[in-house]
Design a protein around this motif. Sequence first.
Motif, PDB file in Angstrom:
ATOM      1  N   VAL A 285       0.829  -1.205   0.000  1.00 11.44           N
ATOM      2  CA  VAL A 285       0.000   0.000   0.000  1.00 11.44           C
ATOM      3  C   VAL A 285       0.862   1.253   0.000  1.00 11.44           C
ATOM      4  N   GLY A 286       1.989   1.231   0.739  1.00 15.44           N
ATOM      5  CA  GLY A 286       2.873   2.393   0.760  1.00 15.44           C
ATOM      6  C   GLY A 286       3.458   2.684  -0.609  1.00 15.44           C
ATOM      7  N   ILE A 287       3.931   1.638  -1.278  1.00 18.84           N
ATOM      8  CA  ILE A 287       4.497   1.841  -2.629  1.00 18.84           C
ATOM      9  C   ILE A 287       3.423   2.348  -3.576  1.00 18.84           C
ATOM     10  N   ALA A 288       2.221   1.760  -3.503  1.00 21.06           N
ATOM     11  CA  ALA A 288       1.135   2.203  -4.384  1.00 21.06           C
ATOM     12  C   ALA A 288       0.780   3.662  -4.110  1.00 21.06           C
ATOM     13  N   ALA A 289       0.730   4.051  -2.828  1.00 18.87           N
ATOM     14  CA  ALA A 289       0.406   5.434  -2.496  1.00 18.87           C
ATOM     15  C   ALA A 289       1.491   6.390  -2.976  1.00 18.87           C
ATOM     16  N   MET A 290       2.755   6.009  -2.800  1.00 17.27           N
ATOM     17  CA  MET A 290       3.851   6.870  -3.255  1.00 17.27           C
ATOM     18  C   MET A 290       3.868   7.003  -4.780  1.00 17.27           C
ATOM     19  N   LEU A 291       3.581   5.894  -5.470  1.00 15.99           N
ATOM     20  CA  LEU A 291       3.513   5.977  -6.937  1.00 15.99           C
ATOM     21  C   LEU A 291       2.365   6.879  -7.369  1.00 15.99           C
ATOM     22  N   ALA A 292       1.225   6.749  -6.685  1.00 15.96           N
ATOM     23  CA  ALA A 292       0.086   7.609  -7.022  1.00 15.96           C
ATOM     24  C   ALA A 292       0.407   9.074  -6.747  1.00 15.96           C
ATOM     25  N   LEU A 293       1.067   9.346  -5.613  1.00 11.12           N
ATOM     26  CA  LEU A 293       1.460  10.719  -5.314  1.00 11.12           C
ATOM     27  C   LEU A 293       2.467  11.248  -6.329  1.00 11.12           C
ATOM     28  N   ALA A 294       3.425  10.397  -6.713  1.00  9.59           N
ATOM     29  CA  ALA A 294       4.425  10.829  -7.689  1.00  9.59           C
ATOM     30  C   ALA A 294       3.778  11.139  -9.028  1.00  9.59           C
ATOM     31  N   ALA A 295       2.855  10.271  -9.467  1.00  9.72           N
ATOM     32  CA  ALA A 295       2.167  10.526 -10.737  1.00  9.72           C
ATOM     33  C   ALA A 295       1.322  11.791 -10.647  1.00  9.72           C
ATOM     34  N   SER A 296       0.619  11.956  -9.518  1.00 11.94           N
ATOM     35  CA  SER A 296      -0.183  13.160  -9.342  1.00 11.94           C
ATOM     36  C   SER A 296       0.698  14.405  -9.277  1.00 11.94           C
TER      37      SER A 296
ATOM     38  N   ALA B 233       3.141  24.317  -6.257  1.00 16.19           N
ATOM     39  CA  ALA B 233       1.952  23.475  -6.410  1.00 16.19           C
ATOM     40  C   ALA B 233       2.214  22.047  -5.947  1.00 16.19           C
ATOM     41  N   VAL B 234       3.455  21.553  -6.135  1.00 15.93           N
ATOM     42  CA  VAL B 234       3.785  20.169  -5.785  1.00 15.93           C
ATOM     43  C   VAL B 234       4.219  20.051  -4.327  1.00 15.93           C
ATOM     44  N   LEU B 235       4.690  21.137  -3.749  1.00 20.10           N
ATOM     45  CA  LEU B 235       5.229  21.089  -2.390  1.00 20.10           C
ATOM     46  C   LEU B 235       4.250  20.496  -1.368  1.00 20.10           C
ATOM     47  N   PRO B 236       2.952  20.863  -1.404  1.00 22.91           N
ATOM     48  CA  PRO B 236       2.038  20.262  -0.407  1.00 22.91           C
ATOM     49  C   PRO B 236       1.983  18.739  -0.483  1.00 22.91           C
ATOM     50  N   MET B 237       2.078  18.198  -1.695  1.00 23.66           N
ATOM     51  CA  MET B 237       2.052  16.729  -1.820  1.00 23.66           C
ATOM     52  C   MET B 237       3.277  16.103  -1.164  1.00 23.66           C
TER      53      MET B 237
ATOM     54  N   PRO C 147       4.776  11.972   4.230  1.00 26.93           N
ATOM     55  CA  PRO C 147       5.027  11.292   5.514  1.00 26.93           C
ATOM     56  C   PRO C 147       3.755  11.087   6.334  1.00 26.93           C
ATOM     57  N   MET C 148       2.878  12.096   6.313  1.00 30.31           N
ATOM     58  CA  MET C 148       1.626  11.948   7.059  1.00 30.31           C
ATOM     59  C   MET C 148       0.766  10.835   6.453  1.00 30.31           C
ATOM     60  N   LEU C 149       0.778  10.750   5.112  1.00 31.28           N
ATOM     61  CA  LEU C 149       0.015   9.690   4.450  1.00 31.28           C
ATOM     62  C   LEU C 149       0.547   8.316   4.822  1.00 31.28           C
ATOM     63  N   LEU C 150       1.878   8.168   4.844  1.00 34.33           N
ATOM     64  CA  LEU C 150       2.462   6.886   5.239  1.00 34.33           C
ATOM     65  C   LEU C 150       2.098   6.534   6.671  1.00 34.33           C
ATOM     66  N   LEU C 151       2.089   7.523   7.546  1.00 34.06           N
ATOM     67  CA  LEU C 151       1.703   7.270   8.939  1.00 34.06           C
ATOM     68  C   LEU C 151       0.245   6.832   9.026  1.00 34.06           C
ATOM     69  N   LEU C 152      -0.615   7.502   8.267  1.00 27.49           N
ATOM     70  CA  LEU C 152      -2.027   7.123   8.264  1.00 27.49           C
ATOM     71  C   LEU C 152      -2.220   5.712   7.709  1.00 27.49           C
ATOM     72  N   ILE C 153      -1.445   5.368   6.675  1.00 28.57           N
ATOM     73  CA  ILE C 153      -1.532   4.011   6.117  1.00 28.57           C
ATOM     74  C   ILE C 153      -1.109   2.981   7.159  1.00 28.57           C
ATOM     75  N   TYR C 154      -0.037   3.273   7.871  1.00 26.54           N
ATOM     76  CA  TYR C 154       0.420   2.350   8.922  1.00 26.54           C
ATOM     77  C   TYR C 154      -0.650   2.162   9.995  1.00 26.54           C
TER      78      TYR C 154
END
Length: 459
Positions: free
Chosen positions: A19-30, A163-167, A172-179
Amino acid sequence: MPDRRGRPQSLRRRLLRTVGIAAMLALAASGALSYRQAQHEAEELMDGHLAQSARLLLALASDRQDHLADLARPLATLAAAEASGYEAPLEFQIGRGDGSLLLRSQDAPNASLLATPGYTVIEHDGHPWRLLTVASSAADYRVQVGQSIRLRDRAALELASQAVLPMALISPMLLLLIYLAVRRALKPLDDLAGDVAARSPANLEALPGHRAPLEAQPLISALNRLLIKLRETLDRERRFTADAAHELRTPLAAVRVQAQVAQLTVDTDDRRRALAQVLAGSDRATRVVEQLLRLARLDPLADVARAADVDLAEIARQVFAERPPDGEGRQIRLRAADRPLQVSGDAELLRIVLGNLLDNGMRHTPPGSTITVFARRDRHQVALGVADDGPGVAPDELPRLAERFYRGRAARSEGSGLGLAISQRIAELHGTCLEFENLPGGGFEARLRWPGWRRSPAG
């Protein structure tokens, strides 16, 4: 699932990694799409700024043509002012419709004012520049404004980065929430593991499934079935131990007493009788052990393992032929159908049932009685069993005859009380009924009955 070294993998770790890798890939693409979109919007914004500045300069040149020289200083000061981080410095040229230059900023590119109106890219001082050329409606004035593309790209990069800085900050907060979410989602499995670990032979109750997720319900159902089987197995072992201790205590005590009598007596006849009792007690203990072991082997079975087509009439003939003559004058008769009576089952187990029923009849009927071994068909059912012309059984005892170690109040001989219990278990494995009945004209009948029987093509 084990890893390449054969060690089990953590489900929580696998989920977090996946899930972490998928979320990071989605964030990177976004982020990449947002960056490109922001950069494109910044380019259009700066082109719009060029167009607005060009129209403003063209309006000033047309309205204040007599005082155009007075505008040189303030316009030059404005052009030379330090630009913000989101805006590249603007350079300009103002001229007449014939291309003659009236006014220009200090660092403006030296391009021809007669260029075709519109946007174009030129080289100036070794760097590309973005120019916009506009002309008045009367074609008496022309204005040219430009920006360094390098500075424009820097400003666009600044805007896109913002524009990208907030992502990037959210990652890190997203990874914590996923955990936390994965840990919370797997907590029912941790609770289930703790509940299973807390189970002991003294506590084999079913696992509660109301708090477990839907995906874990098949696992809980399988574990509960396993716990039921384990509880039944332990119950059978305890019952076997208790039964063996209960039933062997009396014959072994009798054997010990008779052995002591034979050891202490000096009379030959008394010693012979005591030794005969020792042998009889040993035989009874042996029968009890054999019956207990047979019942212990049958109890865990769910069905007949070696089911095949069996002829009940042939089984009746075999058991009748193997029975030795009775020493007390009992007559054993055979009544078997001429045609095969085929059922599905285990021939050896059915022979054991018929043998037990016949032994039971011979033990509990008076000398001189007639015992009939039968295999018969009556309309849509077949039966295999034994009937006698003895006194029968008290009606209130009929439901208890198949209980373990129950011998009845009117038992005339010793027995283990397990033969009918074994027969009942074999009947259950064959999906049939073990029935006991006092006959209307006197006597008693014990039978296995197969209702709904249909003759096979071979029969």
